[in-house]
Design a protein around this motif. Structure first.
Motif, mmCIF file in Angstrom:
data_model
loop_
_atom_site.group_PDB
_atom_site.id
_atom_site.type_symbol
_atom_site.label_atom_id
_atom_site.label_comp_id
_atom_site.label_asym_id
_atom_site.label_seq_id
_atom_site.Cartn_x
_atom_site.Cartn_y
_atom_site.Cartn_z
ATOM 1 N N ARG A 118 57.117 23.675 41.242
ATOM 2 C CA ARG A 118 56.025 24.509 41.737
ATOM 3 C C ARG A 118 56.612 25.649 42.556
ATOM 4 N NH1 ARG A 118 54.920 19.515 41.006
ATOM 5 N NH2 ARG A 118 52.880 18.822 40.223
ATOM 6 N N ARG A 119 55.932 26.793 42.539
ATOM 7 C CA ARG A 119 56.449 28.000 43.183
ATOM 8 C C ARG A 119 55.429 28.568 44.168
ATOM 9 N NH1 ARG A 119 56.720 31.397 37.940
ATOM 10 N NH2 ARG A 119 54.754 30.265 37.748
ATOM 11 N N TYR A 120 55.927 29.004 45.300
ATOM 12 C CA TYR A 120 55.100 29.683 46.302
ATOM 13 C C TYR A 120 55.833 30.930 46.789
ATOM 14 C CZ TYR A 120 51.798 25.805 47.141
ATOM 15 O OH TYR A 120 50.812 24.847 47.026
ATOM 16 N N LYS A 178 61.859 15.546 48.857
ATOM 17 C CA LYS A 178 61.571 16.555 47.845
ATOM 18 C C LYS A 178 62.847 17.335 47.540
ATOM 19 C CE LYS A 178 57.305 15.316 48.020
ATOM 20 N NZ LYS A 178 56.762 14.450 46.946
ATOM 21 N N ARG A 179 62.860 17.999 46.408
ATOM 22 C CA ARG A 179 64.020 18.801 46.009
ATOM 23 C C ARG A 179 63.640 20.272 46.039
ATOM 24 N NH1 ARG A 179 66.095 20.111 40.728
ATOM 25 N NH2 ARG A 179 64.463 18.781 39.874
ATOM 26 N N LEU A 180 64.231 21.003 46.980
ATOM 27 C CA LEU A 180 64.005 22.438 47.097
ATOM 28 C C LEU A 180 65.062 23.154 46.262
ATOM 29 C CD1 LEU A 180 62.295 24.658 48.487
ATOM 30 C CD2 LEU A 180 63.985 24.683 50.319
ATOM 31 N N MET A 181 64.619 23.811 45.196
ATOM 32 C CA MET A 181 65.540 24.437 44.244
ATOM 33 C C MET A 181 65.894 25.863 44.624
ATOM 34 S SD MET A 181 63.342 23.229 40.980
ATOM 35 C CE MET A 181 62.929 21.496 40.717
ATOM 36 N N ARG A 182 64.963 26.536 45.309
ATOM 37 C CA ARG A 182 65.173 27.960 45.572
ATOM 38 C C ARG A 182 64.412 28.377 46.812
ATOM 39 N NH1 ARG A 182 62.536 32.470 43.345
ATOM 40 N NH2 ARG A 182 61.272 31.065 42.073
ATOM 41 N N LEU A 183 65.075 29.198 47.648
ATOM 42 C CA LEU A 183 64.425 29.826 48.792
ATOM 43 C C LEU A 183 65.048 31.208 48.925
ATOM 44 C CD1 LEU A 183 63.834 28.281 52.370
ATOM 45 C CD2 LEU A 183 63.463 30.647 51.673
ATOM 46 N N ARG A 188 61.002 44.667 51.572
ATOM 47 C CA ARG A 188 60.655 45.975 51.033
ATOM 48 C C ARG A 188 59.845 46.706 52.082
ATOM 49 N NH1 ARG A 188 57.497 46.311 45.444
ATOM 50 N NH2 ARG A 188 55.661 46.056 46.772
ATOM 51 N N GLY A 189 60.469 47.677 52.709
ATOM 52 C CA GLY A 189 59.811 48.378 53.809
ATOM 53 C C GLY A 189 59.544 47.442 54.969
ATOM 54 N N SER A 190 58.309 47.388 55.411
ATOM 55 C CA SER A 190 57.944 46.520 56.534
ATOM 56 C C SER A 190 57.550 45.116 56.090
ATOM 57 C CB SER A 190 56.773 47.154 57.304
ATOM 58 O OG SER A 190 57.142 48.405 57.839
ATOM 59 N N TYR A 191 57.615 44.841 54.776
ATOM 60 C CA TYR A 191 57.148 43.565 54.259
ATOM 61 C C TYR A 191 58.323 42.677 53.825
ATOM 62 C CZ TYR A 191 52.503 45.615 54.215
ATOM 63 O OH TYR A 191 51.326 46.204 54.583
ATOM 64 N N TRP A 192 58.258 41.440 54.273
ATOM 65 C CA TRP A 192 59.217 40.423 53.859
ATOM 66 C C TRP A 192 58.565 39.508 52.817
ATOM 67 C CZ3 TRP A 192 64.198 39.918 55.849
ATOM 68 C CH2 TRP A 192 64.490 40.674 56.991
ATOM 69 N N ARG A 193 59.370 39.064 51.863
ATOM 70 C CA ARG A 193 58.884 38.099 50.871
ATOM 71 C C ARG A 193 59.831 36.900 50.851
ATOM 72 N NH1 ARG A 193 56.448 38.858 44.878
ATOM 73 N NH2 ARG A 193 56.974 36.834 44.022
ATOM 74 N N PHE A 194 59.260 35.719 51.053
ATOM 75 C CA PHE A 194 60.003 34.459 51.020
ATOM 76 C C PHE A 194 59.496 33.693 49.794
ATOM 77 C CE2 PHE A 194 59.674 35.994 55.274
ATOM 78 C CZ PHE A 194 60.816 35.620 55.955
ATOM 79 N N GLU A 195 60.380 33.385 48.862
ATOM 80 C CA GLU A 195 59.947 32.730 47.639
ATOM 81 C C GLU A 195 60.574 31.335 47.540
ATOM 82 O OE1 GLU A 195 59.438 33.905 42.922
ATOM 83 O OE2 GLU A 195 59.489 35.434 44.494
ATOM 84 N N PHE A 196 59.713 30.346 47.307
ATOM 85 C CA PHE A 196 60.107 28.938 47.293
ATOM 86 C C PHE A 196 59.851 28.330 45.914
ATOM 87 C CE2 PHE A 196 58.774 30.123 51.510
ATOM 88 C CZ PHE A 196 59.524 29.391 52.408
ATOM 89 N N GLU A 197 60.755 27.473 45.480
ATOM 90 C CA GLU A 197 60.509 26.642 44.298
ATOM 91 C C GLU A 197 61.036 25.251 44.586
ATOM 92 O OE1 GLU A 197 61.358 26.321 39.469
ATOM 93 O OE2 GLU A 197 61.970 28.121 40.574
ATOM 94 N N ALA A 198 60.214 24.233 44.315
ATOM 95 C CA ALA A 198 60.597 22.854 44.597
ATOM 96 C C ALA A 198 59.944 21.927 43.590
ATOM 97 C CB ALA A 198 60.186 22.452 46.014
ATOM 98 N N SER A 199 60.441 20.709 43.544
ATOM 99 C CA SER A 199 59.841 19.701 42.677
ATOM 100 C C SER A 199 58.389 19.479 43.057
ATOM 101 C CB SER A 199 60.627 18.384 42.774
ATOM 102 O OG SER A 199 60.697 17.940 44.132
ATOM 103 N N ALA A 200 58.118 19.490 44.346
ATOM 104 C CA ALA A 200 56.770 19.378 44.907
ATOM 105 C C ALA A 200 56.886 19.731 46.387
ATOM 106 C CB ALA A 200 56.197 17.983 44.723
#
Length: 271
Positions: A118-120, A178-183, A188-200
């Motif tokens: 799952r991705r957030y 849980k297994r965190l696969m990606r963080l 971009r400019g004033s905005y930060w993006r944190f992207e997560f992918e995990a088993s759950a």
């Protein structure tokens, strides 16, 4: 286990659903009826006209959390074209919820159990003044953040761990492991993006991690603190739960053989 005990004349349909979660009490149905699931099932039932429709989702979201591609499935005796499920259901939905696609899927498919991961994403505004036009759609921090300490701290979370320190007290998951696969962290400019992918994910897991990352990025805590929090296996060791405003469920990942979309047009809008 996914159920396959269906009557021969019934079909399983999967839907990709996007929504702005600000006005809802989360995904899961509540007595108030003010949830995304309640609104979707009401629209599906009105569109079908013949039967009450009940959905199962890939991952429940909390109040205020948005969904770019929630996936649900349901079973029906109706024989409708896939695009009719999209257009017909959307005609009964409020403006802040929309079905993006519909697909017939095998009876063995299960929106939650068939997902490999799952991705957030969490979108954060760094600015001296609070959000206005994007209020409710981004988190906010007024202190400057440093990328490198946050990236280093994130590395300690990758892999399979006991995430009890980042788990809400009312979390109903059977195991905190849980297994965190990606963080991934980008700006971009004033905005930060944190992207997560995990088993759950555990209840509030991402928002609790975000609180810790921001404490480290702002210099309030050292990089090594993240490892200490993880190993403590205690919610008291971590930062307070961060705001839900900037949290987006990007959707589940399924085997490619199912042929289900893995993104919606909203992915191109998200900072």
């Amino acid at each position: 286990m996914p159920s396959t005990a269906l009557e021969p004349d019934r079909t399983r349909i999967a839907l990709g659903v996007s929504y702005n979660g600000r006005g809802y009490e989360g995904w899961q149905s509540q007595p108030s009826g003010r949830t995304v699931q309640d609104q979707l099932e009401l629209a599906l039932t009105r569109f079908s006209a013949q039967e009450a429709v009940h959905t199962l989702c890939a991952g429940r979201t909390d109040a205020g959390v948005h969904g770019l591609m929630q996936v649900v499935h349901f079973d029906t005796a109706l024989d409708r074209p896939e695009n009719a499920w999209v257009r017909g259901t959307n005609s009964f939905l409020p403006d802040d919820i929309a079905v993006q696609w519909a697909r017939r899927v095998p009876l063995s498919f299960h929106a939650r159990a068939s997902a490999r991961s799952r991705r957030y994403a969490y979108v954060l505004l760094e600015a001296p003044v609070r959000p206005s036009t994007d209020s409710g759609q981004v988190g906010w921090v007024f202190r400057p953040l440093d990328l490198e300490p946050m990236v280093l701290a994130a590395q300690s979370l990758l892999g399979e761990h006991d995430f009890t320190s980042f788990r809400a007290a009312r979390c109903q998951a059977h195991s905190p492991v849980k297994r965190l696969m990606r963080l991934d962290i980008s700006r971009r400019g004033s905005y930060w993006r944190f992207e997560f992918e995990a088993s759950a994910f555990l209840h509030h897991m991402i928002r609790n991690i975000m609180g810790c990352l921001i404490a480290i990025g702002s210099g309030s805590r050292p990089v090594t603190w993240m490892s200490d929090v993880l190993l403590a296996r205690s919610r008291d060791a971590a930062a307070p739960t961060f705001s839900p405003d900037g949290l987006y469920f990007l959707g589940p990942v399924y085997d490619e053989g199912l042929g289900l979309p893995d993104r919606t047009p909203a992915f191109d809008w998200l900072p």
